[in-house]
Design an enzyme around this catalytic site. Structure first.
Site, mmCIF file in Angstrom:
data_model
loop_
_atom_site.group_PDB
_atom_site.id
_atom_site.type_symbol
_atom_site.label_atom_id
_atom_site.label_comp_id
_atom_site.label_asym_id
_atom_site.label_seq_id
_atom_site.Cartn_x
_atom_site.Cartn_y
_atom_site.Cartn_z
ATOM 1 N N TRP A 1 -4.058 15.722 58.089
ATOM 2 C CA TRP A 1 -3.972 16.519 59.329
ATOM 3 C C TRP A 1 -2.766 16.138 60.174
ATOM 4 O O TRP A 1 -2.385 16.881 61.069
ATOM 5 C CB TRP A 1 -5.262 16.355 60.156
ATOM 6 C CG TRP A 1 -5.658 14.922 60.374
ATOM 7 C CD1 TRP A 1 -6.587 14.219 59.664
ATOM 8 C CD2 TRP A 1 -5.129 14.002 61.336
ATOM 9 N NE1 TRP A 1 -6.663 12.923 60.119
ATOM 10 C CE2 TRP A 1 -5.781 12.768 61.143
ATOM 11 C CE3 TRP A 1 -4.170 14.099 62.351
ATOM 12 C CZ2 TRP A 1 -5.499 11.635 61.926
ATOM 13 C CZ3 TRP A 1 -3.882 12.980 63.127
ATOM 14 C CH2 TRP A 1 -4.545 11.774 62.908
ATOM 15 N N GLU B 1 -4.758 -0.214 60.408
ATOM 16 C CA GLU B 1 -3.863 0.830 60.918
ATOM 17 C C GLU B 1 -4.378 1.328 62.267
ATOM 18 O O GLU B 1 -5.532 1.753 62.368
ATOM 19 C CB GLU B 1 -3.874 1.995 59.911
ATOM 20 C CG GLU B 1 -2.524 2.460 59.518
ATOM 21 C CD GLU B 1 -2.560 3.591 58.481
ATOM 22 O OE1 GLU B 1 -3.614 3.853 57.876
ATOM 23 O OE2 GLU B 1 -1.507 4.197 58.296
ATOM 24 N N GLU C 1 0.099 8.663 48.516
ATOM 25 C CA GLU C 1 0.781 8.201 49.732
ATOM 26 C C GLU C 1 -0.317 7.758 50.683
ATOM 27 O O GLU C 1 -0.969 8.588 51.311
ATOM 28 C CB GLU C 1 1.609 9.338 50.351
ATOM 29 C CG GLU C 1 2.727 9.856 49.473
ATOM 30 C CD GLU C 1 3.787 8.818 49.155
ATOM 31 O OE1 GLU C 1 3.800 7.737 49.786
ATOM 32 O OE2 GLU C 1 4.600 9.081 48.261
ATOM 33 N N SER D 1 11.948 8.665 57.326
ATOM 34 C CA SER D 1 11.572 9.875 56.584
ATOM 35 C C SER D 1 12.740 10.840 56.443
ATOM 36 O O SER D 1 13.395 11.180 57.434
ATOM 37 C CB SER D 1 10.425 10.572 57.313
ATOM 38 O OG SER D 1 9.417 9.633 57.589
ATOM 39 N N CYS E 1 1.500 7.255 59.038
ATOM 40 C CA CYS E 1 1.401 6.079 58.166
ATOM 41 C C CYS E 1 2.642 5.194 58.323
ATOM 42 O O CYS E 1 2.605 4.008 58.018
ATOM 43 C CB CYS E 1 1.245 6.517 56.717
ATOM 44 S SG CYS E 1 2.508 7.696 56.199
ATOM 45 N N SER F 1 -5.725 8.171 53.710
ATOM 46 C CA SER F 1 -6.025 6.743 53.890
ATOM 47 C C SER F 1 -6.154 6.029 52.544
ATOM 48 O O SER F 1 -6.466 6.641 51.516
ATOM 49 C CB SER F 1 -7.332 6.582 54.664
ATOM 50 O OG SER F 1 -8.413 6.968 53.835
ATOM 51 N N LYS G 1 -5.771 21.578 49.037
ATOM 52 C CA LYS G 1 -6.815 21.495 50.068
ATOM 53 C C LYS G 1 -6.233 20.814 51.301
ATOM 54 O O LYS G 1 -5.975 19.623 51.288
ATOM 55 C CB LYS G 1 -8.021 20.695 49.573
ATOM 56 C CG LYS G 1 -9.194 20.778 50.537
ATOM 57 C CD LYS G 1 -10.101 19.574 50.497
ATOM 58 C CE LYS G 1 -9.534 18.364 51.160
ATOM 59 N NZ LYS G 1 -9.325 18.458 52.627
ATOM 60 N N ARG H 1 6.498 8.439 67.375
ATOM 61 C CA ARG H 1 6.578 9.679 66.593
ATOM 62 C C ARG H 1 5.154 10.116 66.237
ATOM 63 O O ARG H 1 4.334 9.301 65.805
ATOM 64 C CB ARG H 1 7.391 9.402 65.323
ATOM 65 C CG ARG H 1 7.428 10.544 64.344
ATOM 66 C CD ARG H 1 8.388 10.200 63.212
ATOM 67 N NE ARG H 1 8.447 11.242 62.229
ATOM 68 C CZ ARG H 1 8.023 11.110 60.974
ATOM 69 N NH1 ARG H 1 7.515 9.958 60.551
ATOM 70 N NH2 ARG H 1 8.125 12.114 60.134
#
Ligand SMILES: O=CCCCC(=O)O
Length: 487
Positions: free
Chosen positions: A160, A391, A260, A451, A294, A239, A184, A288
């Site tokens: 998400w 995290e 990932e 990224s 992550c 996760s 999905k 960010r």
């Protein structure tokens, strides 16, 4: 989509499943609500796929795999290129749609649309550069032909927090390689993916190549597809806990996987760093996506000589950030995705404070509707605090002081995660030495964002398997076939 009003962008999205090129209701007509995390209000209802819907989507992907694999690479690339153009033409309305369902401020949502589109432009160019090989066998009598072929029908599961870019980062290479897909999206943010699917259809993607199942029951729908045996690949972003379960499921039919997963990024600032540049990098690496990434800096280690200055300057910047609904002008900090996220962040901050950390700014939720948490800076965070190993996924910057290079490298590596680390130093030998010693798949050297669609994104240890983007990104969707030739 023709209008950029809030209700307009939501109304313009098809809320059904996309199976075999047809928009279709879920079996039994079931739906689930999508919420605006800024207000808690329901934006709309989308189709709630069942196991049967998922299997129908896989049937559709399997049915067209051979034909799609035989499509000219240039044609596949041009579909992606057209989709890139369309994403950029519709940047504003897609950004608003994303802000509504996910909460990130509009400026960041615009940035994500550009980032997402760039994966399509990149893989449009990669589609025509799939190379094989030819070699003389060592005994001189035979020849080796090495061919690259699409891995086959692929299952894609996206998170998400980057609802569009994590889709294009998987769909781009799959299309370029000639794989069909069932995707999905996360239940919190299905609308961006549904809009993306329509854009791909409008760009000429043949029916059945991309099938979209939205569902509240991720496991109930995806596990049967993983165990079915016809899908040959799973690409997942999410996760580590969920990734582990998916890997177990994939073991049954030995699916190829790209994972990932979670991170626990250390952010190292040495005495010789440009402190202002380090604070700027810290703001990027921490804030960010409201800290919901992550890649977010999760632990700040600052060398003693500059620790006070760095903490003060970071606190000034964090406490000045405007908080609010992502659609409002000037807002930098939007809401967290849901109440569970707020609860987790609150618990981690309370745990650190209880173990002796000092709160320099923030440290609480924001009163009123929506899932807002104040930008927070903590110092003297002990290694035993939960946030040193878990995290945070929120706007919280925990700072600890270090004295020596060896000490900080040991601390940075003392985690099961290994996605990304950040290093700020002006000493070139240290920069290289420390970057090489850090057990992470990526290092931001004097920069707070790594990224980039043209670079290989991914982690080591329990942060994942494989790489997305860059010249290696397409390999995740290709098999190598060796043909032994007798002369
Ligand atoms: O949460 C992790 C998604 C990756 C975001 C990125 O590409 O930077």
């Amino acid at each position: 989509m023709s209008t950029v009003t809030e209700s307009g962008v939501v109304d313009a999205v098809n809320k059904e499943l996309l199976i075999g090129g047809k928009w279709t209701q879920a079996k039994e007509g079931k739906t689930f609500p999508v919420h605006d995390p800024s207000t808690g209000k329901v934006l709309c209802e989308v189709a709630n796929a069942s196991k049967e819907d998922g299997l129908a989507a896989l049937d559709a992907a399997v049915a067209v795999q051979n034909e799609w694999a035989a499509t000219a690479p240039r044609e596949r690339g041009e579909i992606l290129r057209r989709a890139y153009e369309k994403l950029m033409q519709r940047q504003e309305e897609l950004a608003l749609l994303m802000t509504l369902e996910m909460g990130k401020p509009l400026a960041e949502a615009r940035g994500e649309i550009a980032y997402a589109a760039e994966f399509f432009r990149w893989f449009a160019e990669e589609a025509v550069r799939i190379e094989g090989g030819y070699a003389v066998a060592p005994n001189g009598s035979g020849r080796f032909l090495i061919a690259k072929q699409p891995v086959g029908p692929s299952l894609l599961i996206t998170p998400w927090n980057f609802p569009m870019a994590m889709g294009t980062r998987k769909i781009g290479p799959a299309v370029a390689a000639g794989c069909t897909m069932v995707i999905k999206p996360a239940a919190q943010t299905p609308l961006s993916m549904l809009a993306l699917a329509q854009i791909l259809a409008d760009s000429g993607l043949p029916d059945g190549v991309l099938n979209v199942v939205t569902t509240k029951s991720a496991g109930g729908v995806m596990e049967p597809l993983i165990r079915d045996g016809r899908a040959r690949k799973l690409s997942f972003t999410g996760s580590t806990a969920v990734g582990r379960k998916l890997l177990e499921q994939c073991a049954d039919k030995v699916l190829r996987t790209s994972m990932e997963l979670g991170g626990n990024a250390p952010f190292l600032v040495f005495d010789d760093a440009d402190v202002d540049a380090a604070v700027e990098g810290a703001m990027q690496a921490k804030m960010r996506n409201i800290g919901e990434a992550c890649t977010a800096a999760n632990r700040f280690y600052v060398q003693r000589g500059i620790a006070e200055e760095f903490s003060r300057k970071l606190t000034e910047r964090m406490s000045a950030l405007p908080i609010g609904r992502g659609t409002e002008d000037g807002v930098v900090v939007g809401p967290l995705i849901d109440e569970a996220a707020i609860q987790k962040v609150s618990e981690l901050v309370a745990d650190a404070a209880q173990r002796g950390a000092k709160v320099l700014t923030g440290g609480a939720t924001v009163d009123g509707p929506g899932n807002f948490y104040q930008p927070t800076v903590l110092t003297d965070v002990p290694g035993a605090a939960r946030m040193a190993s878990e995290e945070i996924f929120g706007p919280v910057a925990p700072i600890a002081i270090f004295d020596t290079e060896d000490e900080v490298v040991d601390k940075a590596n003392d985690t099961e995660f290994g996605l990304v680390s950040y290093v700020f130093t002006s000493e070139i030998k240290r920069a290289i030495r420390v970057s090489e010693r850090l057990d992470t798949g990526m290092v931001g050297l004097n920069q707070g964002i790594v990224s980039n669609p043209a670079a290989p994104f991914g982690g080591v240890k329990q942060s994942g398997l494989g790489r997305e983007g860059g010249t290696v990104g397409i390999d995740e969707f290709l098999e190598t076939k060796y043909i032994a030739v007798s002369l």
